[in-house]
Design a protein around this motif. Structure first.
Motif, PDB file in Angstrom:
ATOM      1  N   ASP A  93      26.111  39.880 -56.147  1.00 49.38           N
ATOM      2  CA  ASP A  93      25.914  38.478 -55.759  1.00 49.38           C
ATOM      3  C   ASP A  93      27.150  37.874 -55.103  1.00 49.38           C
ATOM      4  O   ASP A  93      27.044  37.196 -54.083  1.00 49.38           O
ATOM      5  CB  ASP A  93      25.515  37.655 -56.994  1.00 49.38           C
ATOM      6  CG  ASP A  93      25.168  36.236 -56.639  1.00 49.38           C
ATOM      7  OD1 ASP A  93      24.035  35.983 -56.211  1.00 49.38           O
ATOM      8  OD2 ASP A  93      26.056  35.352 -56.763  1.00 49.38           O
TER       9      ASP A  93
ATOM     10  N   LYS B 207      17.273  38.435 -54.042  1.00 50.52           N
ATOM     11  CA  LYS B 207      17.203  39.613 -54.903  1.00 50.52           C
ATOM     12  C   LYS B 207      15.788  40.167 -54.886  1.00 50.52           C
ATOM     13  O   LYS B 207      14.818  39.416 -54.973  1.00 50.52           O
ATOM     14  CB  LYS B 207      17.616  39.242 -56.328  1.00 50.52           C
ATOM     15  CG  LYS B 207      17.811  40.432 -57.248  1.00 50.52           C
ATOM     16  CD  LYS B 207      18.263  39.965 -58.622  1.00 50.52           C
ATOM     17  CE  LYS B 207      18.405  41.153 -59.565  1.00 50.52           C
ATOM     18  NZ  LYS B 207      18.708  40.726 -60.939  1.00 50.52           N
ATOM     19  N   THR B 208      15.688  41.480 -54.760  1.00 42.90           N
ATOM     20  CA  THR B 208      14.359  42.107 -54.746  1.00 42.90           C
ATOM     21  C   THR B 208      13.673  41.897 -56.096  1.00 42.90           C
ATOM     22  O   THR B 208      14.333  41.717 -57.133  1.00 42.90           O
ATOM     23  CB  THR B 208      14.469  43.617 -54.453  1.00 42.90           C
ATOM     24  OG1 THR B 208      15.355  44.200 -55.416  1.00 42.90           O
ATOM     25  CG2 THR B 208      14.993  43.877 -53.061  1.00 42.90           C
ATOM     26  N   GLN B 209      12.338  41.908 -56.049  1.00 41.90           N
ATOM     27  CA  GLN B 209      11.510  41.762 -57.253  1.00 41.90           C
ATOM     28  C   GLN B 209      11.733  40.422 -57.955  1.00 41.90           C
ATOM     29  O   GLN B 209      11.556  40.303 -59.156  1.00 41.90           O
ATOM     30  CB  GLN B 209      11.787  42.906 -58.259  1.00 41.90           C
ATOM     31  CG  GLN B 209      11.792  44.297 -57.673  1.00 41.90           C
ATOM     32  CD  GLN B 209      10.430  44.721 -57.136  1.00 41.90           C
ATOM     33  OE1 GLN B 209       9.415  44.189 -57.555  1.00 41.90           O
ATOM     34  NE2 GLN B 209      10.425  45.655 -56.197  1.00 41.90           N
ATOM     35  N   THR B 210      12.167  39.402 -57.197  1.00 41.61           N
ATOM     36  CA  THR B 210      12.420  38.077 -57.780  1.00 41.61           C
ATOM     37  C   THR B 210      11.657  37.028 -56.989  1.00 41.61           C
ATOM     38  O   THR B 210      11.673  37.031 -55.755  1.00 41.61           O
ATOM     39  CB  THR B 210      13.938  37.742 -57.747  1.00 41.61           C
ATOM     40  OG1 THR B 210      14.650  38.782 -58.420  1.00 41.61           O
ATOM     41  CG2 THR B 210      14.222  36.409 -58.420  1.00 41.61           C
ATOM     42  N   LYS B 211      10.997  36.135 -57.691  1.00 36.12           N
ATOM     43  CA  LYS B 211      10.186  35.104 -57.034  1.00 36.12           C
ATOM     44  C   LYS B 211      11.071  34.125 -56.264  1.00 36.12           C
ATOM     45  O   LYS B 211      12.132  33.730 -56.741  1.00 36.12           O
ATOM     46  CB  LYS B 211       9.363  34.346 -58.082  1.00 36.12           C
ATOM     47  CG  LYS B 211       8.327  33.410 -57.489  1.00 36.12           C
ATOM     48  CD  LYS B 211       7.427  32.834 -58.568  1.00 36.12           C
ATOM     49  CE  LYS B 211       8.077  31.662 -59.256  1.00 36.12           C
ATOM     50  NZ  LYS B 211       7.145  30.921 -60.127  1.00 36.12           N
ATOM     51  N   PHE B 212      10.624  33.748 -55.067  1.00 32.69           N
ATOM     52  CA  PHE B 212      11.344  32.724 -54.309  1.00 32.69           C
ATOM     53  C   PHE B 212      10.357  31.875 -53.516  1.00 32.69           C
ATOM     54  O   PHE B 212       9.183  32.231 -53.382  1.00 32.69           O
ATOM     55  CB  PHE B 212      12.408  33.345 -53.384  1.00 32.69           C
ATOM     56  CG  PHE B 212      11.861  34.157 -52.245  1.00 32.69           C
ATOM     57  CD1 PHE B 212      11.684  33.601 -50.983  1.00 32.69           C
ATOM     58  CD2 PHE B 212      11.539  35.499 -52.410  1.00 32.69           C
ATOM     59  CE1 PHE B 212      11.199  34.354 -49.916  1.00 32.69           C
ATOM     60  CE2 PHE B 212      11.054  36.264 -51.356  1.00 32.69           C
ATOM     61  CZ  PHE B 212      10.881  35.687 -50.107  1.00 32.69           C
TER      62      PHE B 212
ATOM     63  N   SER C 220       7.745  37.151 -53.110  1.00 39.51           N
ATOM     64  CA  SER C 220       8.627  38.097 -53.794  1.00 39.51           C
ATOM     65  C   SER C 220       8.874  39.264 -52.849  1.00 39.51           C
ATOM     66  O   SER C 220       7.939  39.784 -52.232  1.00 39.51           O
ATOM     67  CB  SER C 220       7.982  38.591 -55.086  1.00 39.51           C
ATOM     68  OG  SER C 220       8.781  39.586 -55.686  1.00 39.51           O
TER      69      SER C 220
END
Length: 746
Positions: free
Chosen positions: A475, A343-348, A420
């Motif tokens: 999702d 997901k964009t703008q989400t930390k991974f 991100s």
């Protein structure tokens, strides 16, 4: 079965070979009395060629001696007294033999175990289960370790030959210098009077002839030594290539496949320690042989002798460079994959690792790794070696990381902890393809040198395919794309091709694996469940599992086309069931209380043969992520007629208000869970405890559920005033099984 137990059953020549393994260096009595302990130690985890491993070997030696002493102490009786003395003696003997060279003890025991296993394997009928001793995995590991031992011996042999060649060549050069000195003396005779020249010349000419004859013979000998050495190196490199192919193309590829299936809920891919130890042994052996070939080339340049050796050495050098290049580039891997639904703008996070980094001293100048997101087309171009410099399909924040060396584990890795995806650039989609079918990948790349900048490597590795979403509602469809890719991708494919259709049993394996992982249950989908799913997927009425074994399901049927009469796909329905079960029904599924995969007609047929009040739980056909209660009861409008009722489906929203167990408890007309289990016996452990008495004059309200047609609840004043939740029911009369009207909530 323990190896030693089977080794004692060997006969004839095999028994003699086994007995010859033992002696003063390692008594057979020690093997016998400590057999279980010896076979339980990780001897293969110790690298015999690494002096730093000596402390591990010393620890094993100390443990072996301690075990022997303990065994000796526990001996009693007359026979035990003699054995006690003997075992104590062996403990002292082993300590004095190996205390200064504990790695030799490890080498000795590894050789003993390998030989015993080989003898037992050869003596055991190959048709017996698992070879009568080791499973295929341990046999494979055994073969790999034996090949490493063969490579070690070959490398040691060529090292000895190289030293001998160097010694002979140095002596040759000395004699050559002697021949030049004799020639100089002969030349200087010209300045002497004829009488003196005639007196000294014959001796010098004779000496020169002798030396030159020796030099001619020795030059031929040196040339033969060089050719023999080159042939031995060719043999070593041939075995190296074979060993490397087994480790990289079989074992490492299998690990990556397990990693991919783990993304679908398969068992964990396992650690990399064994693979790293093998790759490090490969790196060390390759490097040793490379250095030997370079020394042989230096000797050739020092003393050029006409012949084919120059071409041979060039070929060897090219081959060994290819081998080490393949090893380094293949062992730059992703240990922890980024999330495949991104997901964009989400930390991974993600972790990359170089399996040979420690052995090749890459950490002395720690390389930096860069992460970039690229499209499927860009990945294809990259693998074709087309120019894709600076191409990307988005922007990743915190996408640079320096590789760190961990001394204790010997691993060289880069941990991206805070990446991100800031933005994504999508390509033009094909036909009916949706954004959740578009695949990207994270490209990790780095550059580093090996051996004082002798070799410079540019390494790249691609993550498993990722599907980029911008909203949580995407999702489930993105997960379908990932599930299909992980399950049906073939090794070595062009990115990221997958078959458009697969056999139904293959899909069953994939969704069963996913279901068990998501629900975190050992109770997977039964054959009856899978038949129900096949009926739904293929709009079929057959109850015979064999009818579906040869049927294929396309990707469109799986998650592009809606089910007949519905506004959702097969996968969307199945994913809704998983989500509901995972969040609210897990304990009941594990208890076997939920049949789940049963349609209305099947539920009616099952319940009509049971007493009134018998009920079952099945997943809703008409609603995503819904579960309904079906029960058999009298028809209140027609005396003597029994019918099956279906409650309007519950969803996650309903269970966030009141749990399934409490709702079943509320409905007094539900008596037995199909086939005949009293409901309290199944669900009472999940009931919410009764509310406490009134406090400070206030009474807490309580929510309870009723079905108006079956409401027989008498509120208990002590528990407050119930607030009833009406739930509509749909009757299914016995004489009109096809009429299913849904009553509106009352």
């Amino acid at each position: 079965m323990a190896v030693w137990i089977q080794a004692q059953q060997l006969q004839g020549d095999a028994l003699h070979q086994m007995q010859s393994l033992y002696g003063q260096h390692f008594p057979i009595e020690v093997r016998h009395y400590l057999s279980q302990w010896i076979e339980g130690q990780l001897w293969d985890a110790i690298d015999l060629e690494n002096p730093q491993e000596e402390f591990k070997a010393k620890r094993l030696l100390d443990s072996l001696i301690q075990e022997l002493q303990n065994k000796a102490e526990h001996q009693v009786g007359e026979d035990g007294f003699l054995l006690k003395i003997k075992l104590g003696h062996y403990a002292s003997q082993l300590k004095s033999t190996y205390d200064r060279c504990p790695l030799e003890l490890v080498r000795c025991i590894k050789h003993i175990l390998y030989t015993e296993q080989r003898l037992v394997r050869e003596a055991t009928n190959s048709s017996s289960p698992v070879g009568g001793m080791m499973d295929s995995m341990s046999q494979k590991y055994q073969q790999i370790n034996q090949a490493f031992e063969e490579l070690r011996l070959l490398t040691q042999d060529t090292e000895n030959d190289l030293r001998k060649l160097q010694h002979n060549q140095e002596y040759f050069i000395i004699q050559y210098q002697e021949s030049l000195r004799i020639q100089a003396q002969l030349t200087s005779l010209a300045t002497l009077p004829p009488a003196d020249r005639q007196l000294r010349e014959p001796a010098l000419l004779s000496k020169r002839a002798t030396v030159e004859a020796w030099l001619t013979r020795e030059a031929n000998t040196l040339q033969k030594y060089r050719l023999d050495l080159a042939e031995k190196h060719q043999k070593t490199l041939q075995l190296l290539r074979k060993q490397q192919t087994i480790i990289l193309d079989d074992e490492l590829i299998q690990w990556k496949r397990r990693q991919q299936l783990a993304g679908n809920g398969g068992p964990p891919e396992g650690g990399l320690d064994i693979l790293q130890s093998w790759c490090e042994k490969l790196a060390e052996t390759i490097w040793q042989n490379r250095q030997q070939i370079r020394r042989a080339e230096h000797l050739r340049q020092q003393l050029p002798i006409p012949g084919p050796i120059e071409e041979l050495l060039n070929e060897l050098n090219s081959t060994i460079t290819d081998i080490i290049s393949a090893l380094v580039t293949s062992t730059f891997i992703i240990e922890k994959q980024p999330p495949q639904v991104l997901k964009t703008q989400t930390k991974f996070a993600a972790t990359v690792r170089l399996l040979v980094g420690g052995k090749l001293n890459v950490h002395m100048n720690p390389p930096q790794v860069k992460a970039t997101i690229i499209s499927e087309q860009q990945a294809k171009a990259l693998l074709k070696n087309e120019n894709t410099r600076n191409d990307s399909s988005g922007e990743i924040l915190n996408n640079n990381c320096v590789m760190e060396y961990h001394q204790t584990t010997g691993t060289l890795s880069a941990h991206f902890r805070n990446m991100s995806l800031k933005r994504i650039k999508r390509s033009d989609r094909r036909g009916a393809e949706s954004v959740t079918e578009e695949k990207f990948t994270i490209l990790f790349e780095s550059q580093f040198s090996v051996g004082s900048n002798e070799l410079v490597f540019q390494v790249k590795t691609l993550s498993l395919p990722v599907v980029v979403i911008v909203h949580g509602s995407q999702d489930n469809n993105a997960t379908a794309t990932v599930l299909w890719d992980n399950a049906f991708a073939e090794p070595g494919r062009v990115p990221f091709l997958v078959p458009d259709k697969v056999l139904w049993p293959q899909l069953c394996d994939a969704i069963n694996m996913k279901y068990k992982a998501e629900v975190q249950s050992n109770r997977g989908l039964s054959e009856e469940n899978l038949v129900f799913l096949a009926q739904k997927a293929f709009s079929s009425s057959s109850n015979n599992p064999d009818d579906y074994r040869s049927m294929t399901m396309t990707w469109s049927q799986f998650n592009r086309e809606s089910l007949p009469g519905r506004n959702f796909t097969f996968w969307q329905w199945f994913d809704g069931v998983m989500e509901l079960t995972k969040k609210h029904l897990k304990p009941h599924w594990n208890d076997g209380a939920i049949l789940g995969f049963v349609n209305k007609q099947q539920a009616q047929d099952m319940l009509m043969s049971k007493p009134n009040g018998t009920f079952l739980l099945r997943f809703s056909d008409s609603e995503i992520g819904g579960i309904t209660i079906a029960w058999v009861a009298e028809n209140p409008n027609k005396a003597g007629e029994r019918m099956v009722w279906n409650l309007m489906p519950y969803t996650t929203k309903d269970f966030s208000i009141r749990s399934l167990a409490d709702r079943i408890s509320d409905l007094n007309h539900l008596l037995f869970l199909y086939p005949d289990r009293p409901k309290d016996e199944v669900f009472s452990k999940y009931y919410t405890p009764p509310l406490s008495k009134a406090v400070d004059g206030y009474v807490k309200p309580q929510i309870k559920q009723v079905v108006p047609e079956f409401a027989t609840v008498n509120p208990d004043p002590a528990s407050g005033n119930p607030t009833y939740m009406d739930q509509g029911a749909s009757p299914a009369p016995v004489n009109h099984p096809h009429a299913y009207g849904i009553y509106p909530p009352m």
